[in-house]
Design an enzyme around this catalytic site. Structure first.
Site, PDB file in Angstrom:
ATOM      1  N   ASN A 259       9.857  10.477   5.347  1.00  0.00           N
ATOM      2  CA  ASN A 259      11.048  10.129   4.565  1.00  0.00           C
ATOM      3  C   ASN A 259      11.132  10.940   3.274  1.00  0.00           C
ATOM      4  O   ASN A 259      12.171  11.521   2.953  1.00  0.00           O
ATOM      5  CB  ASN A 259      11.038   8.625   4.268  1.00  0.00           C
TER       6      ASN A 259
ATOM      7  N   LYS B 153       0.551  -3.704  -3.265  1.00  0.00           N
ATOM      8  CA  LYS B 153       0.629  -2.845  -2.081  1.00  0.00           C
ATOM      9  C   LYS B 153       0.099  -3.595  -0.883  1.00  0.00           C
ATOM     10  O   LYS B 153      -0.760  -4.471  -1.022  1.00  0.00           O
ATOM     11  CB  LYS B 153      -0.227  -1.585  -2.281  1.00  0.00           C
TER      12      LYS B 153
ATOM     13  N   SER C 188      14.357   0.653  -5.545  1.00  0.00           N
ATOM     14  CA  SER C 188      13.965  -0.669  -5.042  1.00  0.00           C
ATOM     15  C   SER C 188      14.251  -1.740  -6.095  1.00  0.00           C
ATOM     16  O   SER C 188      14.729  -2.835  -5.788  1.00  0.00           O
ATOM     17  CB  SER C 188      12.468  -0.707  -4.726  1.00  0.00           C
TER      18      SER C 188
ATOM     19  N   LYS D 232       3.044   3.164 -12.071  1.00  0.00           N
ATOM     20  CA  LYS D 232       4.313   3.841 -11.781  1.00  0.00           C
ATOM     21  C   LYS D 232       5.497   3.101 -12.385  1.00  0.00           C
ATOM     22  O   LYS D 232       6.366   3.691 -13.027  1.00  0.00           O
ATOM     23  CB  LYS D 232       4.449   3.889 -10.254  1.00  0.00           C
TER      24      LYS D 232
ATOM     25  N   LYS E   4       5.217  -5.571  -7.126  1.00  0.00           N
ATOM     26  CA  LYS E   4       6.132  -4.717  -6.362  1.00  0.00           C
ATOM     27  C   LYS E   4       5.366  -3.604  -5.677  1.00  0.00           C
ATOM     28  O   LYS E   4       4.535  -2.939  -6.304  1.00  0.00           O
ATOM     29  CB  LYS E   4       7.157  -4.104  -7.343  1.00  0.00           C
TER      30      LYS E   4
ATOM     31  N   THR F 181      13.189   8.269  -3.173  1.00  0.00           N
ATOM     32  CA  THR F 181      11.888   8.824  -3.569  1.00  0.00           C
ATOM     33  C   THR F 181      12.054  10.330  -3.774  1.00  0.00           C
ATOM     34  O   THR F 181      11.636  10.900  -4.791  1.00  0.00           O
ATOM     35  CB  THR F 181      10.816   8.544  -2.496  1.00  0.00           C
TER      36      THR F 181
END
Ligand code: GLU
Length: 422
Positions: A218, A103, A360, A91, A67, A187
Site C-alpha cells: 500500500n 499495535k 486515521s 509517531k 492507536k 501513508t
C-alpha cells in the site's frame, strides 16, 4: 536478527540523554502499559482447526486513545509488536495529534489462507481483544497485509459483540463503511510531503531527483504513483519477489497493471514488479534483487516494506544521499550510526510514514462527530500537519546539531513527558 524492541529503547535513550529527561518519566516510557498474547482457533476450509498466535500491545495513552495497526505476517513476534506500539506513540506525538500508541499482530502467512479463512481469523482476533478496544479506548487500523475490507469485518465483529454501533472503533475502513477520503493513500501522501520538504532543503528539483523504492504494498505503490505524477524520477522498485531498475525511469502504471491482476481482499496480489522487465519497451530495464535496490546510487532511497533491512551488514554500501523511511523500523541503530557518519540524511519512519495515522485520526474524528470530510479537506489538513512536523523536527535537529531521527524522538518525548503526571 536485531531485536526491534531493544532498538526502539536505544532510540529512546538517545533522545532522553539530549534533553536530560526526568529519570522517572524515562522509566515509565521503557515499558508498554499492557501487552496481551492470544490464541485464535480458526476453522480452515478443510474442516481442521488451526490455532494462530496473536498480540496487542498498548504502549502509552498519555496524549489520547491507544492507536495503531494490526499486521498479519509470519515473522510477527511479541517484541516486534511492542516496538511498533512504542513507535506509534512517538509517531503520534511527532505529528502532534491527540493519540497514543498501540499495535497488534498475528503470526500468519496470509497469502496462504483463503478469503473465508482470513475472515474467520480476523473475526477471531476481535473476539479475543474486544474488551480492550473501542473508539474511547484503543483504535486499531491496517498495517502490513491487513486491508480496508479486513477493517470492515473487524468493525462488524466488534459491534456484534458490544451490541451497538461504534464506527470509530477502527480506522482504515472502506469509504462506504465509515472510512475517510484519502486514507487509502495517506501513508504515501504524508511521505510525499516529506520528500518535497527534503528536496527543498537539498535544493533539488523533482525532474532531476532519482528515487528507488523497496516494497510495493500500500505505502510503496502509492508513493511511486504520486512521486511519478510530481515529476520525480523513479529508477527502481521492488516487492517481496525482487525488483526492477531502469536508469531512464519507470512508469508505476506498468507495475499497477501487473500487480492488480488476481488480487484478493484488496491487497494480496499475485503479480510481481519483476515482470516489468518482460513487458517494458522503454530503455535499459533490468532485474535487480532486494539487496541491490538498497545499494543503488540514487538521491532518495525509500524503504517501504519491513523493519531491519538496512543493517550493519549493508549500511556502508548505501550510496543514496538521503533516505525517507516509509516502512516502520527499516534501519537498525548500528546502521543508523554508520549512515549518520557517512552524511546520509534520514527522514525517520516516525515522521515519514505518519501520514497514515494522521488520516486515521481524521477518520476517527469524523466518525465520533458523525461527519464526512471531502478529500480536499483531508489533504489540506494532512499537508499542514506533515509540514509543521517536518519543520519542528528540522529545527530541533539544527538546535542540537543532531540527526533527524533523534530530533523527532526529542520532539515527541518532550510532548509526551510534559503531560505525564508522576
Ligand atoms: N499501520 C500504520 C502505521 O504504522 C497506521 C496506523 C494507524 O492508522 O493507526 O503507522
Amino acid at each position: 536478527m536485531s531485536n526491534p524492541f531493544s532498538n526502539a529503547m536505544r532510540q529512546l535513550d538517545k533522545a532522553a540523554d539530549i534533553i536530560n529527561l526526568d529519570k522517572n518519566i524515562h522509566e515509565i516510557l521503557k515499558s508498554p502499559d499492557r501487552v496481551v498474547s492470544i490464541s485464535i482457533p480458526v476453522k480452515m476450509d478443510n474442516g481442521d482447526i488451526k490455532v494462530f498466535a496473536g498480540f496487542r500491545s498498548q504502549y502509552n495513552n498519555t496524549l489520547g486513545v491507544y492507536k495503531g495497526g494490526i499486521r498479519y505476517h509470519h515473522g510477527v513476534t511479541i517484541d516486534e509488536v511492542k516496538a511498533l506500539s512504542f513507535w506509534m506513540a512517538i509517531k503520534c506525538a511527532v505529528v502532534n495529534i491527540p493519540m497514543g500508541g498501540a499495535k497488534g499482530g498475528v503470526i500468519v502467512s496470509p497469502k496462504e489462507l483463503s478469503e473465508g479463512e482470513i475472515e474467520r481469523l480476523s473475526r477471531g482476533y476481535i473476539q479475543k481483544i474486544w474488551r480492550l478496544i473501542g473508539s474511547d479506548k484503543d483504535v486499531p487500523a491496517p498495517d502490513v497485509y491487513t486491508t480496508p475490507q479486513i477493517m470492515a469485518l473487524m468493525r462488524d465483529e466488534y459491534e456484534k459483540l458490544v451490541g451497538h454501533t461504534d464506527p470509530g472503533v477502527i480506522t482504515g475502513k472502506p469509504i462506504e463503511n465509515g472510512g475517510s477520503e484519502g486514507r487509502s493513500f495517506s501513508t504515501a501522501q504524508g511521505g510525499v510531503y516529506c520528500v518535497d520538504e527534503l528536496a527543498k532543503k537539498m535544493n533539488w528539483v523533482s525532474e532531476n531527483t532519482t528515487i528507488a523504492i523497496q516494497g510495493y504494498g500500500n505505502a510503496g505503490s502509492h508513493m511511486a504513483r504520486i512521486l511519478h505524477g510530481l515529476g520525480y524520477k523513479i529508477v527502481a522498485i521492488s516487492d517481496s519477489k525482487g525488483g526492477v531498475y531502469n536508469e531512464d525511469g519507470i512508469d508505476p502504471a506498468k507495475a499497477e497493471q501487473i500487480k492488480k491482476s488476481g488480487g484478493r481482499l484488496g491487497c494480496y496480489c499475485v503479480g510481481t514488479v519483476c515482470d516489468i522487465v518482460d513487458i517494458s519497451t522503454d530503455g535499459p530495464c533490468r532485474a535487480i534483487s532486494n539487496d541491490e535496490i538498497l545499494e543503488l546510487d540514487v538521491d532518495i532511497l525509500i524503504p517501504a516494506a519491513l523493519e531491519n533491512v538496512i543493517t550493519i551488514e549493508n549500511a556502508d554500501k548505501i550510496k543514496a544521499k538521503t533516505i525517507v523511511e516509509l516502512a516502520n523500523g527499516p534501519t537498525t541503530p548500528e546502521a543508523d550510526e554508520i549512515l549518520n557518519k557517512n552524511g546520509v540524511v534520514i527522514v525517520p519512519d516516525v515522521l515519514a510514514n505518519a501520514g497514515g495515522v494522521t488520516v486515521s485520526y481524521f477518520e476517527w474524528d469524523q466518525n465520533v462527530k458523525g461527519e464526512h470530510w471531502t478529500e480536499m479537506e483531508v489533504l489540506n489538513k494532512l499537508e499542514k500537519i506533515m509540514k509543521n512536523a517536518f519543520d519542528d523536527v528540522w529545527s530541533i535537529k539544527e538546535k542540537y546539531n543532531i540527526d533527524m531521527r533523534t530530533s523527532a524522538f526529542v520532539s515527541a518525548v518532550e510532548r509526551i513527558a510534559k503531560k505525564i503526571k508522576i
